[in-house]
Design an enzyme around this catalytic site. Structure first.
Site, PDB file in Angstrom:
ATOM      1  N   LYS A 167       0.806  -1.149  -0.130  1.00 57.05           N
ATOM      2  CA  LYS A 167       0.019  -0.088  -0.096  1.00 57.05           C
ATOM      3  C   LYS A 167       0.867   1.184   0.015  1.00 57.05           C
ATOM      4  CE  LYS A 167      -4.067  -1.959   2.674  1.00 57.05           C
ATOM      5  NZ  LYS A 167      -4.891  -1.990   1.618  1.00 57.05           N
ATOM      6  N   GLY A 202     -11.166  -3.060   8.752  1.00 53.99           N
ATOM      7  CA  GLY A 202     -10.899  -3.261  10.033  1.00 53.99           C
ATOM      8  C   GLY A 202     -12.108  -3.356  10.808  1.00 53.99           C
ATOM      9  N   ARG A 222     -23.370  -2.388  -4.676  1.00 54.43           N
ATOM     10  CA  ARG A 222     -24.525  -2.231  -5.344  1.00 54.43           C
ATOM     11  C   ARG A 222     -24.475  -0.824  -6.167  1.00 54.43           C
ATOM     12  NH1 ARG A 222     -28.534  -5.853  -3.943  1.00 54.43           N
ATOM     13  NH2 ARG A 222     -28.462  -7.189  -2.332  1.00 54.43           N
ATOM     14  N   GLY A 262     -14.375  -5.336   5.582  1.00 54.00           N
ATOM     15  CA  GLY A 262     -15.443  -5.776   6.511  1.00 54.00           C
ATOM     16  C   GLY A 262     -15.752  -7.390   6.178  1.00 54.00           C
ATOM     17  N   SER A 294      -8.237  -7.603   7.830  1.00 55.80           N
ATOM     18  CA  SER A 294      -8.335  -8.207   9.448  1.00 55.80           C
ATOM     19  C   SER A 294      -9.040  -9.598   9.634  1.00 55.80           C
ATOM     20  CB  SER A 294      -8.841  -7.111  10.336  1.00 55.80           C
ATOM     21  OG  SER A 294      -8.290  -5.910   9.974  1.00 55.80           O
TER      22      SER A 294
END
Length: 307
Positions: A94, A166, A178, A227, A249
């Site tokens: 990153k 996270g 969406r 998520g 994560s």
């Protein structure tokens, strides 16, 4: 396929390194796969053994970045090189939004892809990196079609719909996937004159808007991130139109990372088979604790970074 073989295949198929076709082609090779965040070589080896198509090398996973606060920057080159040496699959790293020197360093280190990431603290609040100046492919996040097309216009070879990194809460990833899919569907129904107006509304180049309307898809690979903590999360995002999954994560903050990693890989492959999904969802132990996105104040949401 290891990174050297991937690079050789891209060159043999497309004939020239660093072109848009090569960079997009390299991203295409990851379709249908899972890319996992790792912070040490052992995690990278677990990810590779579980079937990940690539790993993202970083010093702190997003949940730790969120918990610890402060300014989050590019990872230490020694750490990145240790990950590169540990695996045969491609390695991503990153750079901060707008920090073209971090990107120059990452390219020099030999990473296979650079993620211009909202998870790190932005370095520039008016400009993203000019990705055309690099031979390495870039990944960028987007919350809607306009944002995706602006990143593609800057040279991004892959887009990932932004979830809230996270958190272990997949709701933002769902919302933004969406939104992108809905914007694409809308374009396919518009006349040529209406597409001019749509390009202005999206703040995106007309040529890219026309291409999306004609093909009913983005001109680059579309992954999703943020998520995703369970096999069911991964399968849902694939059913919503993602072409692959980033997991941060959700794996190494769980109680059994190796088993959960393998389960998410399998769920991503067999995303439309409920029997397989039920099987791989069994006996995984505790998922990461997680944070309800609705409890995070808007200014603190990482997905809102970028423009």
């Amino acid at each position: 396929m290891d990174s050297a073989a991937q690079s050789n295949q891209a060159q043999s198929v497309f004939g020239q390194t660093g072109t848009a076709r090569v960079k997009r082609g390299m991203a295409e090779m990851l379709k249908g796969g899972v890319i996992m965040d790792v912070v040490i070589p052992e995690q990278a080896r677990i990810a590779e053994g579980s079937g990940a198509v690539a790993v993202m090398a970083l010093e702190r996973v997003p949940s730790d970045i969120r918990a610890q606060g402060g300014v989050s920057r590019m990872s230490d080159p020694d750490m990145i090189e240790s990950i590169i040496a540990a695996v045969t699959i491609p390695v991503m790293a990153k750079a901060r939004i707008g920090h073209f020197v971090e990107a120059q360093i990452l390219q020099s280190l030999g990473v296979d892809y650079i993620d211009e990431s909202e998870v790190l603290t932005p370095a520039d609040y008016t400009h993203h990196i000019d990705k055309w100046k690099f031979t390495v492919p870039f990944v960028c996040g987007a919350t809607n079609l306009g944002e995706a097309l602006r990143r593609i216009n800057e040279g991004a070879a892959m887009i990932r719909s932004k979830g809230e990194a996270g958190t272990g809460d997949v709701s933002n990833a769902t919302t933004h996937m969406r939104a992108i899919a809905g914007d694409i569907r809308r374009l396919t129904s518009l006349s040529e004159d209406e597409l001019y107006v749509a390009a202005k509304e999206l703040h995106a180049p007309y040529e890219l808007v026309i291409e999306v309307a004609r093909t009913n898809k983005l001109p680059v690979t579309l992954f999703t991130a943020g998520g995703i903590a369970t096999p069911a999360d991964a399968a849902m995002m694939m059913q919503l139109g993602a072409e692959g999954i980033f997991v941060g994560s959700g794996i190494f903050k769980s109680s059994d990372p190796a088993q959960r990693a393998a389960a998410i890989v399998k769920a991503t492959t067999f995303y439309d088979d409920p029997d397989v999904l039920a099987k791989v969802s069994r006996g995984l132990g505790e998922a990461m604790a997680g944070i309800d996105v609705e409890q995070i104040a808007q200014p603190d949401r990482l997905a809102q970074r970028g423009w």
